[in-house]
Design an enzyme around this catalytic site. Sequence first.
Site, short mmCIF file in Angstrom:
data_model
loop_
_atom_site.label_atom_id
_atom_site.label_comp_id
_atom_site.label_asym_id
_atom_site.label_seq_id
_atom_site.Cartn_x
_atom_site.Cartn_y
_atom_site.Cartn_z
N SER A 134 0.81 -1.23 0.00
CA SER A 134 0.00 0.00 0.00
C SER A 134 0.84 1.27 0.00
O SER A 134 0.40 2.32 0.47
CB SER A 134 -0.96 0.00 1.21
OG SER A 134 -1.78 -1.14 1.21
N ARG A 135 2.06 1.17 -0.52
CA ARG A 135 2.98 2.32 -0.61
C ARG A 135 3.40 2.86 0.76
O ARG A 135 3.92 3.97 0.86
CB ARG A 135 2.36 3.46 -1.44
CG ARG A 135 2.15 3.12 -2.91
CD ARG A 135 3.48 2.81 -3.60
NE ARG A 135 3.37 2.66 -5.03
CZ ARG A 135 3.20 1.50 -5.66
NH1 ARG A 135 3.08 0.39 -4.96
NH2 ARG A 135 3.16 1.44 -6.98
N LEU A 136 3.18 2.09 1.82
CA LEU A 136 3.62 2.50 3.15
C LEU A 136 5.01 1.93 3.39
O LEU A 136 5.22 1.07 4.25
CB LEU A 136 2.61 2.03 4.21
CG LEU A 136 1.20 2.60 4.07
CD1 LEU A 136 0.28 2.03 5.14
CD2 LEU A 136 1.23 4.12 4.15
#
Length: 216
Positions: free
Chosen positions: A191-193
């Site tokens: 999730s692009r985290l």
Amino acid sequence: MMSDLAGMRRDYEGDALAPENTPDAPLPLFEGWLEKAIETEGLDANAMTLATVDSAGHPHARIVLLKGFDQAGFRFYTNYQSQKGNELAHVPNAAVVFWWPTLQRQIRIEGSVAKVDSRQSDDYFARRPRQSQLAAWVSQQSVEIPNRDWMQERLSRFEQVYSDQEVERPPHWGGYLLVPLAVEFWQGQRSRLHDRVRYTRRDEHAQEWHRTRLAP
């Protein structure tokens, strides 16, 4: 037809990376990541993007190869008269980036740059393949040339010059040492985290590093 670039993406799911689980200094972590990259990426694992700036402040970047590292810094070799050599002569600061897609990892290193001593350059040059040694004489890097035949003719001349002797290192060719002031490790996550751990120190002589987590 060109693919839909805006729609191209992948999700990452790398190992967790947190400051509390990393060493006090960046070099051991860098070494571990590089060893793993060599296993997965092969001969391209030591390729890094080198960014420099010219005297007008314009940035320039290209791929070079890391050829050594230790507590002093990170070493690469090139033509001192090349564009990057001229830029480093005027602005002796640079940044490098490693990107290992299989591992979903990136490392950024920023710091000052200086030439290594001539003995170190001589030692490395002596270990290069003979054709690579000759190429250091042939190529006037970043200079406009008429065609490829120009290089082949120069190669033939230098092959004759050194036909019965070892190839000496050209005075315009040698190594640089990037002395790090900041080293950032990036590990791709879902999730692009992404996980980012950045090491910084006060100056190039400081032994103590400050370690922190950055937002993705």
